[in-house]
Design an enzyme around this catalytic site. Structure first.
Site, short mmCIF file in Angstrom:
data_model
loop_
_atom_site.label_atom_id
_atom_site.label_comp_id
_atom_site.label_asym_id
_atom_site.label_seq_id
_atom_site.Cartn_x
_atom_site.Cartn_y
_atom_site.Cartn_z
N TYR A 131 3.47 2.00 2.02
CA TYR A 131 4.09 2.36 3.31
C TYR A 131 5.60 2.09 3.25
N GLU A 133 -28.34 16.89 5.68
CA GLU A 133 -27.22 16.01 6.03
C GLU A 133 -27.66 14.55 6.20
N GLU A 181 0.82 -1.24 0.00
CA GLU A 181 0.00 0.00 0.00
C GLU A 181 0.85 1.28 0.00
N ARG A 197 2.73 -8.90 4.05
CA ARG A 197 1.81 -8.35 3.05
C ARG A 197 2.64 -7.68 1.97
N HIS A 252 -1.66 3.84 -1.63
CA HIS A 252 -2.72 4.79 -1.28
C HIS A 252 -2.75 5.97 -2.24
N GLN A 292 -18.22 4.67 3.88
CA GLN A 292 -18.73 5.88 4.55
C GLN A 292 -18.49 5.91 6.05
P1 FAD Z 1 -36.34 6.57 2.68
O1 FAD Z 1 -35.28 5.69 2.18
O2 FAD Z 1 -36.74 7.71 1.82
O3 FAD Z 1 -37.59 5.65 3.00
C1 FAD Z 1 -38.84 6.17 3.35
C2 FAD Z 1 -39.92 5.16 2.98
O4 FAD Z 1 -41.16 5.55 3.55
C3 FAD Z 1 -40.15 5.05 1.50
O5 FAD Z 1 -39.98 3.71 1.07
C4 FAD Z 1 -41.57 5.53 1.30
O6 FAD Z 1 -42.25 4.83 0.27
C5 FAD Z 1 -42.19 5.20 2.66
N1 FAD Z 1 -43.36 6.01 2.99
C6 FAD Z 1 -43.50 7.36 2.93
N2 FAD Z 1 -44.71 7.72 3.37
C7 FAD Z 1 -45.37 6.60 3.71
C8 FAD Z 1 -46.65 6.32 4.24
N3 FAD Z 1 -47.52 7.27 4.53
N4 FAD Z 1 -47.01 5.03 4.44
C9 FAD Z 1 -46.13 4.02 4.19
N5 FAD Z 1 -44.90 4.24 3.69
C10 FAD Z 1 -44.52 5.51 3.46
N6 FAD Z 1 -27.04 7.37 1.21
C11 FAD Z 1 -25.83 7.01 1.61
O7 FAD Z 1 -25.56 7.06 2.81
N7 FAD Z 1 -24.90 6.56 0.73
C12 FAD Z 1 -25.15 6.48 -0.58
O8 FAD Z 1 -24.29 6.09 -1.35
C13 FAD Z 1 -26.42 6.85 -1.03
N8 FAD Z 1 -26.74 6.79 -2.33
C14 FAD Z 1 -27.96 7.19 -2.74
C15 FAD Z 1 -28.26 7.15 -4.09
C16 FAD Z 1 -29.49 7.55 -4.54
C17 FAD Z 1 -29.77 7.52 -6.01
C18 FAD Z 1 -30.46 7.98 -3.62
C19 FAD Z 1 -31.82 8.42 -4.11
C20 FAD Z 1 -30.19 8.04 -2.28
C21 FAD Z 1 -28.92 7.65 -1.83
N9 FAD Z 1 -28.58 7.71 -0.50
C22 FAD Z 1 -27.36 7.32 -0.09
C23 FAD Z 1 -29.48 8.30 0.49
C24 FAD Z 1 -30.15 7.23 1.34
O9 FAD Z 1 -30.75 6.28 0.52
C25 FAD Z 1 -31.14 7.91 2.27
O10 FAD Z 1 -30.44 8.75 3.15
C26 FAD Z 1 -31.93 6.89 3.07
O11 FAD Z 1 -32.63 6.03 2.24
C27 FAD Z 1 -32.92 7.59 4.00
O12 FAD Z 1 -33.59 6.60 4.70
P2 FAD Z 1 -35.06 6.80 5.29
O13 FAD Z 1 -35.44 5.48 5.82
O14 FAD Z 1 -35.06 7.95 6.20
O15 FAD Z 1 -35.96 7.22 4.08
P1 NAP Z 2 -27.20 17.21 -1.10
O1 NAP Z 2 -25.94 16.47 -0.97
O2 NAP Z 2 -27.62 18.12 -0.02
O3 NAP Z 2 -27.08 18.05 -2.46
C1 NAP Z 2 -28.07 18.88 -2.90
C2 NAP Z 2 -27.57 19.71 -4.10
O4 NAP Z 2 -28.62 20.54 -4.54
C3 NAP Z 2 -26.42 20.61 -3.77
O5 NAP Z 2 -25.46 20.46 -4.78
C4 NAP Z 2 -27.01 22.02 -3.76
O6 NAP Z 2 -26.02 22.83 -4.33
C5 NAP Z 2 -28.23 21.90 -4.63
N1 NAP Z 2 -29.38 22.70 -4.15
C6 NAP Z 2 -29.90 22.75 -2.91
N2 NAP Z 2 -30.98 23.57 -2.88
C7 NAP Z 2 -31.14 24.02 -4.14
C8 NAP Z 2 -32.07 24.91 -4.75
N3 NAP Z 2 -33.05 25.48 -4.05
N4 NAP Z 2 -31.94 25.16 -6.06
C9 NAP Z 2 -30.96 24.59 -6.78
N5 NAP Z 2 -30.04 23.76 -6.25
C10 NAP Z 2 -30.14 23.48 -4.95
O7 NAP Z 2 -28.40 16.24 -1.33
P2 NAP Z 2 -28.63 15.00 -2.31
O8 NAP Z 2 -27.71 15.02 -3.47
O9 NAP Z 2 -30.08 15.03 -2.56
O10 NAP Z 2 -28.28 13.75 -1.45
C11 NAP Z 2 -29.07 13.41 -0.30
C12 NAP Z 2 -28.24 12.66 0.68
O11 NAP Z 2 -27.97 11.36 0.17
C13 NAP Z 2 -26.93 13.35 0.88
O12 NAP Z 2 -26.91 13.98 2.14
C14 NAP Z 2 -25.90 12.29 0.76
O13 NAP Z 2 -25.20 12.11 1.96
C15 NAP Z 2 -26.63 11.01 0.44
N6 NAP Z 2 -25.98 10.42 -0.73
C16 NAP Z 2 -24.71 10.02 -0.61
C17 NAP Z 2 -24.06 9.48 -1.68
C18 NAP Z 2 -22.63 9.02 -1.57
O14 NAP Z 2 -22.05 8.66 -2.55
N7 NAP Z 2 -22.05 9.02 -0.41
C19 NAP Z 2 -24.72 9.34 -2.88
C20 NAP Z 2 -26.02 9.77 -2.98
C21 NAP Z 2 -26.64 10.32 -1.89
P3 NAP Z 2 -26.04 24.40 -4.35
O15 NAP Z 2 -26.85 24.82 -3.15
O16 NAP Z 2 -24.61 24.79 -4.27
O17 NAP Z 2 -26.64 24.78 -5.64
FE1 SF4 Z 3 -17.39 0.19 5.55
FE2 SF4 Z 3 -19.68 -0.85 6.42
FE3 SF4 Z 3 -19.62 0.56 4.14
FE4 SF4 Z 3 -18.51 -1.89 4.32
S1 SF4 Z 3 -20.68 -1.37 4.50
S2 SF4 Z 3 -17.60 -0.11 3.39
S3 SF4 Z 3 -17.69 -1.85 6.37
S4 SF4 Z 3 -19.19 1.33 6.18
#
Ligand code: FAD
Ligand code: NAP
Ligand code: SF4
Length: 678
Positions: A169, A657, A167, A217, A255, A342
């Site tokens: 090191y 967030e 890696e 390693r 790295h 993450q």
């Molecule tokens: P959600 O996942 O939004 O789940 C809420 C659920 O509640 C939904 O299934 C909805 O249908 C259900 N629901 C709503 N209202 C009702 C109701 N009245 N009755 C019954 N069911 C209902 N996060 C990461 O940390 N790492 C990533 O790499 C990452 N990648 C992402 C990529 C994409 C494309 C997207 C869209 C999101 C990604 N996220 C990622 C974000 C992550 O998926 C969300 O932060 C997470 O799913 C939030 O979990 P939650 O349970 O709060 O809500």
């Molecule tokens: P996000 O990270 O908060 O990004 C939102 C984006 O929208 C920002 O780039 C922001 O940029 C823009 N924005 C916000 N308000 C706006 C407005 N009123 N008009 C126009 N642009 C606006 O949120 P997200 O992309 O929806 O992701 C949601 C969560 O899922 C994130 O917090 C993230 O942690 C998680 N996630 C993580 C990964 C991963 O790879 N780790 C992948 C997908 C999702 P400006 O305000 O600068 O324009």
């Molecule tokens: Fe790390 Fe858990 Fe994500 Fe695997 S699933 S990469 S152990 S945070």
């Protein structure tokens, strides 16, 4: 007893003086717990994995002297007092019938402190510090320190050590001409460059004795310019065999390499071929590594003769019982590591102890208890609304405590937004988390109601003692003239495939979802590891030093603009250990990154905006909104008004967030809190 599932994985490995019960090594992973003065949390962490049946574990890197520290005051093994502190760890592991080796790691030029040293005074591209060149005397002292540390490790009760020679090191820095420009007996020819690793191994063997496991390693694919040639790797492996190593572990990529080697975009088992390549050259048992995260993949690698053991680090963070479940043929119960980095590596880079996104108990074994099943809880009805990560996590924990849990999900499947995440090329692993939770929910007797969007009235009449709202988020709709124009799509339309997307696309918002949508629209999923090697320029023939070749990028051919209003770096909030790879993958496909933009309006011409003070019109077919999200918690007020006990978690509680780590963790914490309520 029935034959175990995965017979190759669960066959013992005889090392002569000791036998490992199976072929699963828990690879070294820095958790941050090893740096604490009290090692009881580290002990509990390893004891849980030993109980889970892994064959051999390796600690995070421990320095043989102060100069070798990764960071100021990080863990070292230099005194008897330090060795004694480690007895907490080794005794806890041995009490569970496990075996553990201590990793000896000298950071060399990767050290994040001013005392750093290296064979030559060359700053690493990922470090702010220039190292001091080691004098021949310091080299000799460092070799002695390795030997001394190994003797102390033995005194601490460890079953062995792993010498970290990969890696990028210190040891690797001596091996490769990239970092070793010396002209004395420690540099120049391959023989001279190998002197340091061989002398370190000899010192370790001599000090620790012959009945002590020594793993080396070895970097078998550097993935940097001026790394080792294949012939050098073979020659060094043979020398290590002759000088007393018991096992050779595979190191992949320095790295500072600009090729992802462990992120979720790396196909499973994509580097097993490297280990296999060395098998003809040595008799030592070889360990394959990197992105092996299922028993099936491990078994395939062993059965096909690519390696003698497999190393998994993060998969054992994700599930301490991985080995036991695999052995008993309960693969569907394994909490699979999705390689997101993450909560493990990104935590470490942020100075926090590691944990795991899919298993918040990892490294918190002493803090977050496993739920206790109480039959009397069966009378108590709890509704969980929403089966995203937050709702699934909470419902599973509550079910395991014996509560009568009703989980309502509006969609037709469990998983919430993970059903979108899993569609992104390179994030297919997210489906495993849905599979894991669905198995867990079933086993915990949670009653799941799919396709049921519940309302406040229905919930109020349900006789629930607690109502957990895990209803997630809805996409934010920016207020912009023309936002209703047919060119405007939400990321839901795009990822669900309900709308066809044109060839020229602007994405509003460059957060995690903006990057993922850009990936979805430009990247073709890899159908084989070979495609991944080609994309990232990995040459399995090692024509050039370090195994680097020419990258060949394929793309959907779309023209994309990724936009944000904030000035500065795009994707600044993406994970430290993966964000660079996301950015690079999109740049390779010609995606334009525009920050500091001001949006004006959308009309038939496209998106009108100002960038760098200049008004522009992006003549695009579609504008995809990835502008963040807002909480969906419209049920809270009416339910509280009806006097019910309501809890909000995940996105429903707070959209800002939000990520899956927080969602899953909040589900767990709430369940534990409810479990403690009378
Ligand atoms: P959600 O996942 O939004 O789940 C809420 C659920 O509640 C939904 O299934 C909805 O249908 C259900 N629901 C709503 N209202 C009702 C109701 N009245 N009755 C019954 N069911 C209902 N996060 C990461 O940390 N790492 C990533 O790499 C990452 N990648 C992402 C990529 C994409 C494309 C997207 C869209 C999101 C990604 N996220 C990622 C974000 C992550 O998926 C969300 O932060 C997470 O799913 C939030 O979990 P939650 O349970 O709060 O809500
Ligand atoms: P996000 O990270 O908060 O990004 C939102 C984006 O929208 C920002 O780039 C922001 O940029 C823009 N924005 C916000 N308000 C706006 C407005 N009123 N008009 C126009 N642009 C606006 O949120 P997200 O992309 O929806 O992701 C949601 C969560 O899922 C994130 O917090 C993230 O942690 C998680 N996630 C993580 C990964 C991963 O790879 N780790 C992948 C997908 C999702 P400006 O305000 O600068 O324009
Ligand atoms: Fe790390 Fe858990 Fe994500 Fe695997 S699933 S990469 S152990 S945070």
């Amino acid at each position: 007893m029935n034959a175990p599932s995965h017979p190759h994985l669960f066959s013992p490995l005889d090392l002569g003086f000791t036998t490992l019960p199976n072929r699963l090594l828990m690879g070294s992973m820095h958790t941050g717990l090893e740096d604490a003065s009290d090692l009881s949390r580290l002990a509990a962490y390893f004891a849980a994995r030993a109980r889970g049946g892994v064959g051999l574990m390796v600690t995070g890197g421990i320095a043989p002297n102060r100069r070798g520290w990764l960071a100021p005051f990080s863990a070292k093994m230099t005194t008897v007092a330090e060795a004694k502190r480690h007895r907490t760890v080794t005794e806890a592991v041995h009490a569970e019938g496990g075996k553990i080796a201590l990793q000896l790691l000298h950071a060399g030029r990767y050290a994040m402190h001013p005392l750093l040293v290296a064979p030559s005074p060359l700053r690493a591209p990922i470090s702010p510090f220039r190292p001091w060149a080691m004098s021949p005397r310091l080299i000799r002292e460092t070799i002695r320190d390795f030997g001394h540390a190994a003797a102390l490790a033995r005194e601490a009760g460890y079953d062995g050590v792993e010498i970290m020679g990969s890696e990028g090191y210190l040891i690797n820095q001596f091996i490769a001409p990239r970092t070793n420009k010396r002209t004395d007996e420690w540099g120049g020819s391959a023989e001279n460059r190998f002197r340091f690793p061989i002398e370190v191994l000899r010192a370790v063997r001599q000090q620790a004795g012959h009945d002590f496991i020594v793993i080396f390693r070895l970097s078998m694919l550097d993935l940097v310019e001026d790394g080792s040639t294949w012939d050098e790797i073979v020659a060094l492996a043979q020398a290590l065999e002759q000088n007393g190593a018991n096992l050779l572990n595979t190191g992949i990529g320095w790295h500072e390499a600009r090729i992802p080697t462990i992120a979720t975009v790396v196909p499973r088992g994509a580097y097993a071929w490297v280990t296999a390549r060395l098998r003809y050259a040595v008799r030592l048992p070889l360990i394959a590594t990197n992105r092996i995260n299922t028993p099936e993949k491990a078994e395939e690698i062993l059965a096909s003769g690519q390696a003698d053991m497999v190393s998994m680090a993060r998969p054992l963070l994700a599930d301490p019982d991985f080995a036991r479940k695999a052995r008993e043929g309960r693969s569907e119960e394994i909490n699979t590591c999705i390689a997101c980095n993450q909560a493990c590596l990104d935590h470490i880079f942020a100075g926090k102890p590691a944990s795991c996104l899919v298993n918040p108990r990892a490294c918190r074994e002493t803090i977050l208890p496993i739920p206790i099943f109480k039959p009397e809880n069966a009378r108590r009805r709890i509704a969980v609304v929403g089966a995203g990560p937050a709702g699934m996590s909470c419902a599973a924990e509550l079910g395991e405590m014996g509560f009568q849990v009703h989980l309502f999900e509006a969609g037709n499947a469990l998983g919430g937004q993970f059903n979108l995440a899993k569609r992104i090329p390179g994030k297919e692993e997210f489906a495993e988390t849905i599979r894991y939770f669905s198995t867990r929910l079933r086993k915990a007797n949670v009653q799941v109601f799919l396709g049921r969007r519940v309302g406040a009235a229905e919930l109020a009449e349900g006789g629930f003692e607690h109502i957990v709202l895990a209803t997630g988020v809805v996409p934010r709709q920016p207020s912009l003239p023309g936002i209703e124009h047919p060119k405007v799509l939400s990321y839901l339309d795009v990822l669900n495939g309900t709308q066809r997307v044109g060839q020229r696309v602007a994405i509003i918002g460059a957060g995690g979802i903006g990057f993922d949508v850009a990936t979805f629209l430009t990247v073709l999923p890899h159908s084989s590891p070979e495609e991944y090697w080609r994309e990232w320029g990995i040459d399995p023939t090692y024509a050039r030093r370090g195994g680097l070749g020419e990258a060949e990028v394929t793309s959907t051919g779309r023209q994309l603009w990724l936009l944000q209003r904030t000035r500065g770096k795009m994707g600044a909030r993406l994970g430290k250990t993966t964000g660079w790879a996301h950015r690079l993958a999109l740049k390779k496909r010609g995606v334009q990154f525009w920050s500091g933009v001001e949006y004006h309006r959308i009309d038939d011409e496209g998106l009108h905006l100002t960038v760098n003070g200049q008004a522009q019109t992006l003549a695009v077919d579609h504008i995809v909104l990835c502008a963040g999200q807002e909480s969906l918690n419209d049920l809270q007020a009416p339910l509280e008004a009806a006097g019910l006990t309501v809890h909000c978690i995940g996105g429903a509680r707070l959209a800002a967030e939000l990520d899956a780590e927080r969602a899953i963790e909040e589900g767990l914490h709430l369940a534990l809190k409810i479990g403690q309520m009378a």
